[in-house]
Design an enzyme around this catalytic site. Structure first.
Site, PDB file in Angstrom:
ATOM      1  N   ILE A   1       0.925  -1.390  -0.044  1.00 52.79           N
ATOM      2  CA  ILE A   1       0.132  -0.108   0.026  1.00 52.79           C
ATOM      3  C   ILE A   1       0.792   1.231  -0.100  1.00 52.79           C
ATOM      4  O   ILE A   1       0.364   2.342  -0.321  1.00 52.79           O
ATOM      5  CB  ILE A   1      -0.870  -0.004   1.194  1.00 52.79           C
ATOM      6  CG1 ILE A   1      -0.339   0.007   2.310  1.00 52.79           C
ATOM      7  CG2 ILE A   1      -2.313  -0.768   0.956  1.00 52.79           C
ATOM      8  CD1 ILE A   1      -1.169   0.023   3.827  1.00 52.79           C
TER       9      ILE A   1
ATOM     10  N   GLN B   1      13.345  -4.368   8.909  1.00 51.51           N
ATOM     11  CA  GLN B   1      12.038  -5.059   8.799  1.00 51.51           C
ATOM     12  C   GLN B   1      11.167  -4.229   9.706  1.00 51.51           C
ATOM     13  O   GLN B   1      11.129  -3.931  10.871  1.00 51.51           O
ATOM     14  CB  GLN B   1      12.095  -6.569   9.247  1.00 51.51           C
ATOM     15  CG  GLN B   1      10.827  -7.145   9.221  1.00 51.51           C
ATOM     16  CD  GLN B   1      11.027  -8.670   9.399  1.00 51.51           C
ATOM     17  OE1 GLN B   1      12.002  -9.278   9.954  1.00 51.51           O
ATOM     18  NE2 GLN B   1       9.814  -9.523   9.249  1.00 51.51           N
TER      19      GLN B   1
ATOM     20  N   HIS C   1       8.494 -11.764   4.473  1.00 52.97           N
ATOM     21  CA  HIS C   1       7.721 -11.140   3.061  1.00 52.97           C
ATOM     22  C   HIS C   1       8.998 -10.929   2.309  1.00 52.97           C
ATOM     23  O   HIS C   1      10.187 -10.639   2.663  1.00 52.97           O
ATOM     24  CB  HIS C   1       6.852  -9.894   3.269  1.00 52.97           C
ATOM     25  CG  HIS C   1       7.337  -8.814   4.013  1.00 52.97           C
ATOM     26  ND1 HIS C   1       7.411  -8.832   5.544  1.00 52.97           N
ATOM     27  CD2 HIS C   1       7.811  -7.792   3.547  1.00 52.97           C
ATOM     28  CE1 HIS C   1       7.734  -7.701   5.824  1.00 52.97           C
ATOM     29  NE2 HIS C   1       8.076  -6.947   4.935  1.00 52.97           N
TER      30      HIS C   1
ATOM     31  N   HIS D   1       9.675  -8.439  -1.049  1.00 52.64           N
ATOM     32  CA  HIS D   1       9.337  -7.553  -1.739  1.00 52.64           C
ATOM     33  C   HIS D   1       9.728  -7.606  -3.223  1.00 52.64           C
ATOM     34  O   HIS D   1      11.006  -7.855  -3.652  1.00 52.64           O
ATOM     35  CB  HIS D   1      10.024  -6.212  -1.521  1.00 52.64           C
ATOM     36  CG  HIS D   1       9.868  -5.686  -0.184  1.00 52.64           C
ATOM     37  ND1 HIS D   1       8.688  -4.518   0.338  1.00 52.64           N
ATOM     38  CD2 HIS D   1      10.242  -5.865   1.139  1.00 52.64           C
ATOM     39  CE1 HIS D   1       8.803  -4.602   1.643  1.00 52.64           C
ATOM     40  NE2 HIS D   1       9.754  -5.212   1.983  1.00 52.64           N
TER      41      HIS D   1
HETATM   42  P1  5GP Z   1       9.314  -4.254   5.644  1.00 50.88           P
HETATM   43  O1  5GP Z   1       9.738  -2.903   6.169  1.00 50.88           O
HETATM   44  O2  5GP Z   1       8.687  -5.122   6.708  1.00 50.88           O
HETATM   45  O3  5GP Z   1      10.471  -5.046   4.982  1.00 50.88           O
HETATM   46  O4  5GP Z   1       8.070  -4.118   4.604  1.00 50.88           O
HETATM   47  C1  5GP Z   1       6.680  -4.020   5.199  1.00 50.88           C
HETATM   48  C2  5GP Z   1       6.113  -3.399   3.956  1.00 50.88           C
HETATM   49  O5  5GP Z   1       4.554  -3.512   4.166  1.00 50.88           O
HETATM   50  C3  5GP Z   1       6.193  -2.035   3.498  1.00 50.88           C
HETATM   51  O6  5GP Z   1       6.958  -2.040   2.120  1.00 50.88           O
HETATM   52  C4  5GP Z   1       4.938  -1.284   3.823  1.00 50.88           C
HETATM   53  O7  5GP Z   1       4.647  -0.338   2.845  1.00 50.88           O
HETATM   54  C5  5GP Z   1       4.210  -2.464   3.747  1.00 50.88           C
HETATM   55  N1  5GP Z   1       2.759  -2.689   4.600  1.00 50.88           N
HETATM   56  C6  5GP Z   1       2.659  -1.766   5.642  1.00 50.88           C
HETATM   57  N2  5GP Z   1       1.197  -2.009   6.151  1.00 50.88           N
HETATM   58  C7  5GP Z   1       0.633  -2.393   5.215  1.00 50.88           C
HETATM   59  C8  5GP Z   1      -1.053  -2.920   4.896  1.00 50.88           C
HETATM   60  O8  5GP Z   1      -1.629  -2.686   5.903  1.00 50.88           O
HETATM   61  N3  5GP Z   1      -1.184  -3.385   3.793  1.00 50.88           N
HETATM   62  C9  5GP Z   1      -0.154  -3.551   2.781  1.00 50.88           C
HETATM   63  N4  5GP Z   1      -0.517  -4.231   1.553  1.00 50.88           N
HETATM   64  N5  5GP Z   1       1.256  -3.270   2.915  1.00 50.88           N
HETATM   65  C10 5GP Z   1       1.652  -2.513   4.030  1.00 50.88           C
END
Ligand code: 5GP
Length: 139
Positions: free
Chosen positions: A34, A96, A102, A104
């Protein structure tokens, strides 16, 4: 690492929070980020409850990378970009922000700079339209 059943992606997996789905099979789910770092940014999660890659089973890791590769191919086709950035962060110290493992998949056109990580929310209709374009390119 202890898994928090109330993290955002666990709620998405249980259907308690919405997501814009791109692909799903018995072990994985792919949906639009998002706050995309580029248009077409997709997240791939294994359904297994694991915080990081280090906590995930080998079977879960295989399933996640299989779906990640499949999504990367579809995103490249849909966006027509030269490069695809695949990223996966383990632990807050590594950046993270959501504690469910997850991957990307981010399209990266030549000469462009990715937007800031998890910074700006995209318009929902544009995300839905992008998801349809990517879905149409899935083999
Ligand atoms: P991280 O920082 O853990 O590698 O990435 C988390 C990702 O989740 C980020 O790119 C962020 O934009 C995305 N994200 C955070 N909250 C939500 C959500 O509620 N829905 C979706 N679809 N993505 C989210």
């Amino acid at each position: 690492m202890v898994y928090d059943n109330n993290n955002i992606f666990a709620k998405i997996l249980r259907g308690e929070l919405p997501c814009i789905k791109v692909f799903e099979d018995d072990r994985t789910l792919a949906f639009m980020d998002i706050m995309p770092q580029a248009d077409g940014h997709v997240l791939i999660i294994p359904k297994e409850p694991a915080v990081t890659l280090l906590d995930l089973s080998e079977e879960g890791a295989v399933a996640a990378i299989r779906t990640t590769r499949r999504i990367a191919i579809a995103v490249k086709k849909a966006l027509g970009v030269e490069g695809i950035h695949v990223a996966q962060l383990n632990g807050a110290a590594a950046g993270q922000t959501v504690p469910h493992i997850h991957f990307h998949v981010i399209p990266h056109a030549a000469g462009t700079v990715l937007r800031m990580h998890a910074a700006e929310r995209a318009d929902e209709n544009s995300l839905k339209a992008m998801a349809e374009r990517i879905k149409a390119c899935l083999d």
